[in-house]
Design a protein around this motif. Structure first.
Motif, PDB file in Angstrom:
ATOM      1  N   ASP A 168       0.810  -1.231   0.000  1.00 57.36           N
ATOM      2  CA  ASP A 168       0.000   0.000   0.000  1.00 57.36           C
ATOM      3  C   ASP A 168       0.836   1.270   0.000  1.00 57.36           C
ATOM      4  O   ASP A 168       0.296   2.371  -0.053  1.00 57.36           O
ATOM      5  CB  ASP A 168      -0.928   0.024   1.223  1.00 57.36           C
ATOM      6  CG  ASP A 168      -1.795  -1.205   1.278  1.00 57.36           C
ATOM      7  OD1 ASP A 168      -2.110  -1.747   0.204  1.00 57.36           O
ATOM      8  OD2 ASP A 168      -2.136  -1.650   2.387  1.00 57.36           O
ATOM      9  N   GLU A 214       0.209  -6.875   4.906  1.00 53.22           N
ATOM     10  CA  GLU A 214      -0.883  -5.939   5.206  1.00 53.22           C
ATOM     11  C   GLU A 214      -0.524  -5.002   6.364  1.00 53.22           C
ATOM     12  O   GLU A 214       0.152  -5.412   7.309  1.00 53.22           O
ATOM     13  CB  GLU A 214      -2.153  -6.706   5.547  1.00 53.22           C
ATOM     14  CG  GLU A 214      -2.739  -7.431   4.357  1.00 53.22           C
ATOM     15  CD  GLU A 214      -3.838  -8.356   4.781  1.00 53.22           C
ATOM     16  OE1 GLU A 214      -5.005  -8.000   4.568  1.00 53.22           O
ATOM     17  OE2 GLU A 214      -3.521  -9.417   5.348  1.00 53.22           O
ATOM     18  N   GLU A 216      -1.849  -1.301   8.790  1.00 60.74           N
ATOM     19  CA  GLU A 216      -2.960  -0.435   9.224  1.00 60.74           C
ATOM     20  C   GLU A 216      -2.384   0.867   9.752  1.00 60.74           C
ATOM     21  O   GLU A 216      -1.261   0.904  10.245  1.00 60.74           O
ATOM     22  CB  GLU A 216      -3.822  -1.128  10.287  1.00 60.74           C
ATOM     23  CG  GLU A 216      -3.077  -1.418  11.562  1.00 60.74           C
ATOM     24  CD  GLU A 216      -3.909  -2.174  12.595  1.00 60.74           C
ATOM     25  OE1 GLU A 216      -5.102  -2.424  12.349  1.00 60.74           O
ATOM     26  OE2 GLU A 216      -3.341  -2.508  13.650  1.00 60.74           O
ATOM     27  N   ILE A 217      -3.179   1.929   9.622  1.00 57.69           N
ATOM     28  CA  ILE A 217      -2.760   3.253  10.105  1.00 57.69           C
ATOM     29  C   ILE A 217      -3.333   3.462  11.507  1.00 57.69           C
ATOM     30  O   ILE A 217      -4.498   3.133  11.752  1.00 57.69           O
ATOM     31  CB  ILE A 217      -3.282   4.373   9.170  1.00 57.69           C
ATOM     32  CG1 ILE A 217      -2.910   4.096   7.699  1.00 57.69           C
ATOM     33  CG2 ILE A 217      -2.767   5.743   9.615  1.00 57.69           C
ATOM     34  CD1 ILE A 217      -1.459   4.103   7.388  1.00 57.69           C
ATOM     35  N   ASP A 218      -2.528   3.993  12.411  1.00 61.15           N
ATOM     36  CA  ASP A 218      -2.967   4.261  13.779  1.00 61.15           C
ATOM     37  C   ASP A 218      -4.205   5.165  13.783  1.00 61.15           C
ATOM     38  O   ASP A 218      -4.217   6.205  13.133  1.00 61.15           O
ATOM     39  CB  ASP A 218      -1.834   4.924  14.562  1.00 61.15           C
ATOM     40  CG  ASP A 218      -2.163   5.088  16.033  1.00 61.15           C
ATOM     41  OD1 ASP A 218      -1.714   4.255  16.828  1.00 61.15           O
ATOM     42  OD2 ASP A 218      -2.887   6.051  16.373  1.00 61.15           O
ATOM     43  N   ARG A 219      -5.230   4.735  14.520  1.00 56.77           N
ATOM     44  CA  ARG A 219      -6.486   5.491  14.497  1.00 56.77           C
ATOM     45  C   ARG A 219      -6.380   6.808  15.241  1.00 56.77           C
ATOM     46  O   ARG A 219      -7.089   7.756  14.932  1.00 56.77           O
ATOM     47  CB  ARG A 219      -7.602   4.657  15.134  1.00 56.77           C
ATOM     48  CG  ARG A 219      -8.001   3.548  14.209  1.00 56.77           C
ATOM     49  CD  ARG A 219      -9.409   3.119  14.484  1.00 56.77           C
ATOM     50  NE  ARG A 219      -9.492   1.684  14.291  1.00 56.77           N
ATOM     51  CZ  ARG A 219     -10.501   0.958  14.701  1.00 56.77           C
ATOM     52  NH1 ARG A 219     -11.492   1.528  15.363  1.00 56.77           N
ATOM     53  NH2 ARG A 219     -10.521  -0.323  14.478  1.00 56.77           N
ATOM     54  N   GLN A 222      -3.256   8.972  13.241  1.00 58.12           N
ATOM     55  CA  GLN A 222      -3.544   9.028  11.791  1.00 58.12           C
ATOM     56  C   GLN A 222      -2.282   9.009  10.929  1.00 58.12           C
ATOM     57  O   GLN A 222      -2.342   9.304   9.736  1.00 58.12           O
ATOM     58  CB  GLN A 222      -4.368  10.286  11.449  1.00 58.12           C
ATOM     59  CG  GLN A 222      -5.783  10.222  11.939  1.00 58.12           C
ATOM     60  CD  GLN A 222      -6.635   9.245  11.143  1.00 58.12           C
ATOM     61  OE1 GLN A 222      -6.656   9.269   9.916  1.00 58.12           O
ATOM     62  NE2 GLN A 222      -7.306   8.347  11.847  1.00 58.12           N
ATOM     63  N   CYS A 225       2.124   3.874  10.748  1.00 60.81           N
ATOM     64  CA  CYS A 225       1.695   2.736   9.955  1.00 60.81           C
ATOM     65  C   CYS A 225       2.295   1.475  10.571  1.00 60.81           C
ATOM     66  O   CYS A 225       3.512   1.415  10.784  1.00 60.81           O
ATOM     67  CB  CYS A 225       2.202   2.999   8.549  1.00 60.81           C
ATOM     68  SG  CYS A 225       2.138   1.590   7.519  1.00 60.81           S
ATOM     69  N   ARG A 226       1.457   0.485  10.916  1.00 61.57           N
ATOM     70  CA  ARG A 226       1.919  -0.756  11.562  1.00 61.57           C
ATOM     71  C   ARG A 226       1.564  -1.971  10.723  1.00 61.57           C
ATOM     72  O   ARG A 226       0.594  -1.941   9.957  1.00 61.57           O
ATOM     73  CB  ARG A 226       1.240  -0.956  12.923  1.00 61.57           C
ATOM     74  CG  ARG A 226       1.730  -0.061  14.000  1.00 61.57           C
ATOM     75  CD  ARG A 226       1.184  -0.461  15.381  1.00 61.57           C
ATOM     76  NE  ARG A 226       1.517   0.608  16.311  1.00 61.57           N
ATOM     77  CZ  ARG A 226       0.812   1.727  16.440  1.00 61.57           C
ATOM     78  NH1 ARG A 226      -0.307   1.900  15.772  1.00 61.57           N
ATOM     79  NH2 ARG A 226       1.218   2.675  17.265  1.00 61.57           N
ATOM     80  N   THR A 227       2.326  -3.056  10.943  1.00 62.60           N
ATOM     81  CA  THR A 227       1.947  -4.325  10.329  1.00 62.60           C
ATOM     82  C   THR A 227       0.648  -4.802  10.983  1.00 62.60           C
ATOM     83  O   THR A 227       0.448  -4.640  12.191  1.00 62.60           O
ATOM     84  CB  THR A 227       3.041  -5.386  10.522  1.00 62.60           C
ATOM     85  OG1 THR A 227       3.304  -5.544  11.934  1.00 62.60           O
ATOM     86  CG2 THR A 227       4.330  -4.962   9.837  1.00 62.60           C
ATOM     87  N   LEU A 228      -0.228  -5.386  10.173  1.00 56.47           N
ATOM     88  CA  LEU A 228      -1.539  -5.817  10.677  1.00 56.47           C
ATOM     89  C   LEU A 228      -1.374  -6.920  11.728  1.00 56.47           C
ATOM     90  O   LEU A 228      -2.115  -6.973  12.702  1.00 56.47           O
ATOM     91  CB  LEU A 228      -2.390  -6.316   9.505  1.00 56.47           C
ATOM     92  CG  LEU A 228      -3.883  -6.417   9.737  1.00 56.47           C
ATOM     93  CD1 LEU A 228      -4.466  -5.058  10.124  1.00 56.47           C
ATOM     94  CD2 LEU A 228      -4.574  -6.930   8.471  1.00 56.47           C
TER      95      LEU A 228
END
Ligand code: MF3
Ligand code: CO
Length: 259
Positions: A168, A214, A216-219, A222, A225-228
């Motif tokens: 991504d 994969e 995910e971005i820290d909620r 914002q 970016c971390r590994t899922l």
């Protein structure tokens, strides 16, 4: 088709200077990493190092990014934000991504180091594979090849080592602006990709995960970016000039110190 800038020698000379500045900052920052420091301590050091080059951070205020450099630990892939309460532990993987703007041009490079040395066997293989993937990508970056040749070379090295490349986020052109066309993905494209020409300047930057690709971005922030699956990740980046032969690595260790 997207427009890709072909730089002329007078501009390339300025990109070289920005790239050398960013390389020197990254070098000094990597050498400064110690267990017990906070990631904000590191960012404050980066601020001094960047100032000493005569340039400014290209990341600060970029789409609101709040720090001088990106500092990402362990399962954090990229875009980690320095924090006073984030203390670096012995054995942590510390990814540092440094962008310096100097005289209207950008230098961009990244590297991952193990705090205190002595990476675990897995971490050691991950670092080695990610740096090798970057070098394989650079070797493929010659005039007449395509972006896809770079992507395939990077992916092959990472996957042969049993790891996965992030999909991504991609490398990019970099010169007059931090992010320019073309995109430089780290996995094989099933579309036609641009052909490389002498005078293009590219950032090749494999982000390689020990587990799934994969992310995910820290909620909350914002950015981070971390590994899922929270497996560790490594990131190495060089900015290169495409030539008719081997590319020139603009962010290799500076020949003469700027500071
Ligand atoms: N160096 C990152 C890149 O390669 C960009 C970091 S700037 C940020 O593209 F502000 F987005 F964090
Ligand atoms: Co980059």
């Amino acid at each position: 088709m997207e427009h890709i800038t072909i730089y002329k020698e007078n501009e390339i000379e300025k990109i070289r200077l920005a790239a050398q500045a960013s390389a020197q900052v990254l070098d000094r920052l990597c050498a400064a990493v110690q267990p017990g420091m906070s990631t904000l301590d590191l960012d404050n050091l980066a601020e001094c190092f960047i100032r000493e080059t005569g340039g400014r951070s290209g990341s600060l205020n970029y789409h609101g990014y709040p720090r001088q450099v990106c500092i990402s630990l362990n399962d954090e892939v990229v875009h980690g934000i320095g924090r006073a309460d984030r203390i670096i532990q012995f054995g942590d993987l510390v990814s540092l991504d440094v962008v310096v703007a100097l005289d209207g041009y950008y230098g961009d490079n990244a590297r991952t180091v193990c705090a205190g040395g002595h990476p675990s066997p897995l971490a050691s293989r991950l670092l080695e594979a990610t740096e090798s993937a970057l070098m394989a990508g650079i070797e493929a970056a010659v005039e007449g090849n395509t972006i896809n040749d770079i992507s395939i070379a990077v992916q092959r090295v990472a996957e042969d080592a049993g790891f996965q490349c992030v999909r991504d986020m991609v490398g990019h052109g970099c010169g007059k602006h931090m992010h320019e066309s073309p995109e430089v993905p780290n996995f094989r494209q099933r579309r036609k990709t641009p052909t490389l020409q002498a005078g293009m300047v590219l950032c090749i930057e494999p982000m390689v995960n020990a587990g799934t690709w994969e992310i995910e971005i820290d909620r909350q922030d914002q950015w981070t970016c971390r590994t899922l699956d929270h497996a560790p990740s490594a990131h190495f980046e060089h900015q290169v000039l495409i030539t008719r032969k081997k590319p020139e690595i603009l962010t290799l260790c500076p020949k003469k110190p700027i500071a």
